[in-house]
Scaffold this motif. Structure first.
Motif, PDB file in Angstrom:
ATOM      1  N   GLY A  60       0.784  -1.219   0.000  1.00 36.53           N
ATOM      2  CA  GLY A  60       0.000   0.000   0.000  1.00 36.53           C
ATOM      3  C   GLY A  60       0.820   1.274   0.000  1.00 36.53           C
ATOM      4  N   THR A  61       2.140   1.145   0.071  1.00 39.84           N
ATOM      5  CA  THR A  61       3.035   2.302   0.072  1.00 39.84           C
ATOM      6  C   THR A  61       3.483   2.609  -1.346  1.00 39.84           C
ATOM      7  OG1 THR A  61       3.858   1.665   2.262  1.00 39.84           O
ATOM      8  CG2 THR A  61       5.220   3.193   0.990  1.00 39.84           C
ATOM      9  N   GLY A  62       3.592   3.881  -1.666  1.00 42.00           N
ATOM     10  CA  GLY A  62       4.062   4.275  -2.985  1.00 42.00           C
ATOM     11  C   GLY A  62       5.525   3.896  -3.174  1.00 42.00           C
ATOM     12  N   PHE A  63       5.829   3.255  -4.299  1.00 40.34           N
ATOM     13  CA  PHE A  63       7.210   2.866  -4.591  1.00 40.34           C
ATOM     14  C   PHE A  63       7.671   3.413  -5.940  1.00 40.34           C
ATOM     15  CE2 PHE A  63       4.841  -0.351  -6.829  1.00 40.34           C
ATOM     16  CZ  PHE A  63       5.602  -0.640  -7.943  1.00 40.34           C
ATOM     17  N   SER A  64       6.742   3.804  -6.775  1.00 44.94           N
ATOM     18  CA  SER A  64       7.049   4.239  -8.126  1.00 44.94           C
ATOM     19  C   SER A  64       6.121   5.382  -8.471  1.00 44.94           C
ATOM     20  CB  SER A  64       6.837   3.061  -9.083  1.00 44.94           C
ATOM     21  OG  SER A  64       6.977   3.449 -10.417  1.00 44.94           O
ATOM     22  N   GLN A  65       6.494   6.157  -9.495  1.00 46.64           N
ATOM     23  CA  GLN A  65       5.610   7.210  -9.976  1.00 46.64           C
ATOM     24  C   GLN A  65       5.604   7.208 -11.491  1.00 46.64           C
ATOM     25  OE1 GLN A  65       6.915  11.191  -8.946  1.00 46.64           O
ATOM     26  NE2 GLN A  65       9.035  10.488  -8.798  1.00 46.64           N
ATOM     27  N   GLY A  66       4.438   7.460 -12.048  1.00 47.90           N
ATOM     28  CA  GLY A  66       4.279   7.493 -13.491  1.00 47.90           C
ATOM     29  C   GLY A  66       3.887   8.872 -13.962  1.00 47.90           C
ATOM     30  N   ILE A  67       4.517   9.328 -15.036  1.00 45.07           N
ATOM     31  CA  ILE A  67       4.248  10.646 -15.599  1.00 45.07           C
ATOM     32  C   ILE A  67       3.862  10.478 -17.068  1.00 45.07           C
ATOM     33  CG2 ILE A  67       5.229  12.914 -16.131  1.00 45.07           C
ATOM     34  CD1 ILE A  67       7.111  12.489 -13.721  1.00 45.07           C
ATOM     35  N   PHE A  68       2.733  11.054 -17.444  1.00 45.78           N
ATOM     36  CA  PHE A  68       2.285  11.013 -18.833  1.00 45.78           C
ATOM     37  C   PHE A  68       2.979  12.112 -19.617  1.00 45.78           C
ATOM     38  CE2 PHE A  68      -1.189   9.034 -16.487  1.00 45.78           C
ATOM     39  CZ  PHE A  68      -1.375   7.882 -17.240  1.00 45.78           C
ATOM     40  N   VAL A  69       3.479  11.737 -20.797  1.00 50.00           N
ATOM     41  CA  VAL A  69       4.217  12.676 -21.638  1.00 50.00           C
ATOM     42  C   VAL A  69       3.707  12.556 -23.067  1.00 50.00           C
ATOM     43  CG1 VAL A  69       6.509  13.314 -22.490  1.00 50.00           C
ATOM     44  CG2 VAL A  69       6.257  12.423 -20.176  1.00 50.00           C
ATOM     45  N   GLU A  70       3.472  13.698 -23.699  1.00 44.43           N
ATOM     46  CA  GLU A  70       3.090  13.716 -25.102  1.00 44.43           C
ATOM     47  C   GLU A  70       4.352  13.529 -25.940  1.00 44.43           C
ATOM     48  OE1 GLU A  70      -0.042  16.271 -27.768  1.00 44.43           O
ATOM     49  OE2 GLU A  70       1.151  17.343 -26.285  1.00 44.43           O
ATOM     50  N   TYR A  71       4.227  12.861 -27.082  1.00 41.19           N
ATOM     51  CA  TYR A  71       5.378  12.664 -27.956  1.00 41.19           C
ATOM     52  C   TYR A  71       4.967  12.892 -29.402  1.00 41.19           C
ATOM     53  CZ  TYR A  71       3.427   8.108 -29.179  1.00 41.19           C
ATOM     54  OH  TYR A  71       2.610   7.116 -29.633  1.00 41.19           O
ATOM     55  N   GLY A  72       5.957  13.095 -30.245  1.00 42.77           N
ATOM     56  CA  GLY A  72       5.707  13.290 -31.667  1.00 42.77           C
ATOM     57  C   GLY A  72       6.365  12.195 -32.482  1.00 42.77           C
ATOM     58  N   ILE A  73       6.044  12.167 -33.780  1.00 43.46           N
ATOM     59  CA  ILE A  73       6.667  11.215 -34.706  1.00 43.46           C
ATOM     60  C   ILE A  73       7.178  11.984 -35.924  1.00 43.46           C
ATOM     61  CG2 ILE A  73       5.284   9.247 -33.919  1.00 43.46           C
ATOM     62  CD1 ILE A  73       3.483   9.645 -36.372  1.00 43.46           C
ATOM     63  N   THR A  74       8.040  11.358 -36.684  1.00 45.71           N
ATOM     64  CA  THR A  74       8.608  12.021 -37.854  1.00 45.71           C
ATOM     65  C   THR A  74       7.581  12.178 -38.970  1.00 45.71           C
ATOM     66  OG1 THR A  74       9.380   9.935 -38.820  1.00 45.71           O
ATOM     67  CG2 THR A  74      10.901  11.099 -37.331  1.00 45.71           C
ATOM     68  N   VAL A  75       7.801  13.131 -39.846  1.00 42.73           N
ATOM     69  CA  VAL A  75       6.851  13.387 -40.932  1.00 42.73           C
ATOM     70  C   VAL A  75       6.791  12.236 -41.928  1.00 42.73           C
ATOM     71  CG1 VAL A  75       6.971  15.889 -40.744  1.00 42.73           C
ATOM     72  CG2 VAL A  75       8.557  14.703 -42.267  1.00 42.73           C
ATOM     73  N   ASP A  76       7.856  11.433 -42.003  1.00 34.53           N
ATOM     74  CA  ASP A  76       7.871  10.314 -42.954  1.00 34.53           C
ATOM     75  C   ASP A  76       7.605   8.967 -42.285  1.00 34.53           C
ATOM     76  OD1 ASP A  76      10.261  10.319 -41.573  1.00 34.53           O
ATOM     77  OD2 ASP A  76      11.485   9.822 -43.327  1.00 34.53           O
ATOM     78  N   ASP A  77       7.082   8.969 -41.077  1.00 33.64           N
ATOM     79  CA  ASP A  77       6.779   7.734 -40.350  1.00 33.64           C
ATOM     80  C   ASP A  77       5.671   6.981 -41.077  1.00 33.64           C
ATOM     81  OD1 ASP A  77       5.325   6.000 -38.381  1.00 33.64           O
ATOM     82  OD2 ASP A  77       6.886   6.743 -37.047  1.00 33.64           O
ATOM     83  N   ASP A  78       5.912   5.687 -41.339  1.00 31.93           N
ATOM     84  CA  ASP A  78       4.906   4.892 -42.050  1.00 31.93           C
ATOM     85  C   ASP A  78       4.632   3.553 -41.367  1.00 31.93           C
ATOM     86  OD1 ASP A  78       7.270   3.582 -42.567  1.00 31.93           O
ATOM     87  OD2 ASP A  78       7.068   3.596 -44.752  1.00 31.93           O
ATOM     88  N   VAL A  79       4.819   3.502 -40.064  1.00 30.72           N
ATOM     89  CA  VAL A  79       4.614   2.268 -39.305  1.00 30.72           C
ATOM     90  C   VAL A  79       3.160   1.830 -39.374  1.00 30.72           C
ATOM     91  CG1 VAL A  79       4.662   1.232 -37.002  1.00 30.72           C
ATOM     92  CG2 VAL A  79       6.521   2.705 -37.735  1.00 30.72           C
ATOM     93  N   THR A  80       2.957   0.544 -39.639  1.00 31.08           N
ATOM     94  CA  THR A  80       1.609  -0.019 -39.660  1.00 31.08           C
ATOM     95  C   THR A  80       1.479  -1.247 -38.757  1.00 31.08           C
ATOM     96  OG1 THR A  80       2.137  -1.369 -41.602  1.00 31.08           O
ATOM     97  CG2 THR A  80       1.129   0.804 -41.996  1.00 31.08           C
ATOM     98  N   ASP A  81       2.611  -1.721 -38.190  1.00 31.40           N
ATOM     99  CA  ASP A  81       2.581  -2.901 -37.330  1.00 31.40           C
ATOM    100  C   ASP A  81       1.809  -2.619 -36.049  1.00 31.40           C
ATOM    101  OD1 ASP A  81       4.111  -4.246 -39.172  1.00 31.40           O
ATOM    102  OD2 ASP A  81       5.998  -3.992 -38.084  1.00 31.40           O
ATOM    103  N   VAL A  82       1.227  -3.684 -35.468  1.00 31.55           N
ATOM    104  CA  VAL A  82       0.530  -3.575 -34.196  1.00 31.55           C
ATOM    105  C   VAL A  82       1.164  -4.525 -33.192  1.00 31.55           C
ATOM    106  CG1 VAL A  82      -1.665  -2.816 -35.178  1.00 31.55           C
ATOM    107  CG2 VAL A  82      -1.218  -5.246 -34.909  1.00 31.55           C
ATOM    108  N   ARG A  83       1.063  -4.156 -31.950  1.00 29.69           N
ATOM    109  CA  ARG A  83       1.670  -4.928 -30.853  1.00 29.69           C
ATOM    110  C   ARG A  83       0.788  -6.100 -30.462  1.00 29.69           C
ATOM    111  NH1 ARG A  83       4.786  -3.556 -26.287  1.00 29.69           N
ATOM    112  NH2 ARG A  83       4.731  -1.371 -26.859  1.00 29.69           N
ATOM    113  N   ASN A  84       1.434  -7.195 -30.060  1.00 25.77           N
ATOM    114  CA  ASN A  84       0.770  -8.249 -29.322  1.00 25.77           C
ATOM    115  C   ASN A  84       1.825  -8.913 -28.461  1.00 25.77           C
ATOM    116  OD1 ASN A  84      -1.088  -9.905 -28.221  1.00 25.77           O
ATOM    117  ND2 ASN A  84      -1.024 -11.391 -29.867  1.00 25.77           N
TER     118      ASN A  84
END
Length: 171
Positions: free
Chosen positions: A138-162
Motif C-alpha cells: 500500500g506504500t508508494g514505490f514508483s511514480q508514473g508521468i504522462f508525456v506527449e510525444y511526436g513522430i517524424t513526418v515520414d513515419d509509415d509504421v503499420t505494425d501492431v503490438r501483441n
C-alpha cells in the motif's frame, strides 16, 4: 489539463497467471488477497505530475538485490501519449532504488496486449551505503508521468503490438 488516460486493474486471471509464474507455490487465497488490495495509481496533490504506484505486497531489498513487482495495473492511454515510470524520488535519493531498464515506458498500444497490458516493475536497491529498503503493502514505490510525444513526418509504421517486454522488436 487534458485527460488522456485511465488506470484499471488487470483481471484476476491475468494477475494470478503472472503471480504463479513468479511464485508457483503460493495458494490462490493469498493471490486473491493481494489482488483485492491493489490500489489504482493516484496523484498526491493537485500540483503533482506523477501518479504514485502502490506496492501490492510488502517487499524488502538488501543492497544489490532485485525484485519484480506485479502491480496488477494497466492503463488506457490516448494516442500520442506515453507513460514513463520512475522510482519515487525519496526512494531513489535514500536507497538508489532504480528500475532495471532505467525508465519504464508504457506505450498506448500496450493496453491491448495479450497480457492485458499488465504493468510490471523490476527494481534494484543499488545502495552504496549498505541500506536495506523495506516497502510495506500500500506504500508508494514508483511514480508514473504522462508525456506527449511526436513522430517524424515520414513515419509509415503499420505494425501492431501483441505482447509485452521486447515484443515490438520481434519479427
Amino acid at each position: 489539463m487534458q485527460r488522456i488516460a485511465k488506470f484499471e486493474k488487470v483481471s484476476f486471471e491475468q494477475y494470478k497467471k503472472d503471480w504463479l509464474d513468479q511464485y508457483p507455490e503460493d495458494p490462490e487465497e493469498k493471490i486473491r488477497e493481494i489482488y483485492d488490495a491493489i490500489r489504482l495509481p493516484k496523484r498526491a496533490t493537485t500540483g503533482s505530475a506523477g501518479y504514485d504506484f502502490f506496492a501490492p505486497h510488502d517487499f524488502t531489498l538488501q543492497p544489490g538485490e532485485t525484485v519484480r513487482i506485479l502491480t496488477g495495473i494497466r492503463v488506457w492511454i490516448a494516442d500520442g501519449w506515453v507513460l514513463k515510470l520512475y522510482p519515487r524520488s525519496g526512494l531513489g535519493f535514500k536507497f538508489r532504488l532504480q528500475f532495471n531498464n532505467t525508465v519504464g515506458i508504457i506505450d498506448s498500444d500496450y493496453y491491448g496486449s495479450d497480457n492485458e497490458g499488465h504493468i510490471q516493475a523490476k527494481l534494484t536497491n543499488d545502495s552504496k551505503e549498505g541500506k536495506t529498503l523495506t516497502v510495506a503493502a500500500g506504500t508508494g514505490f514508483s511514480q508514473g508521468i504522462f508525456v506527449e510525444y511526436g513522430i517524424t513526418v515520414d513515419d509509415d509504421v503499420t505494425d501492431v503490438r501483441n505482447g509485452g517486454f521486447g515484443s515490438t522488436t520481434k519479427q
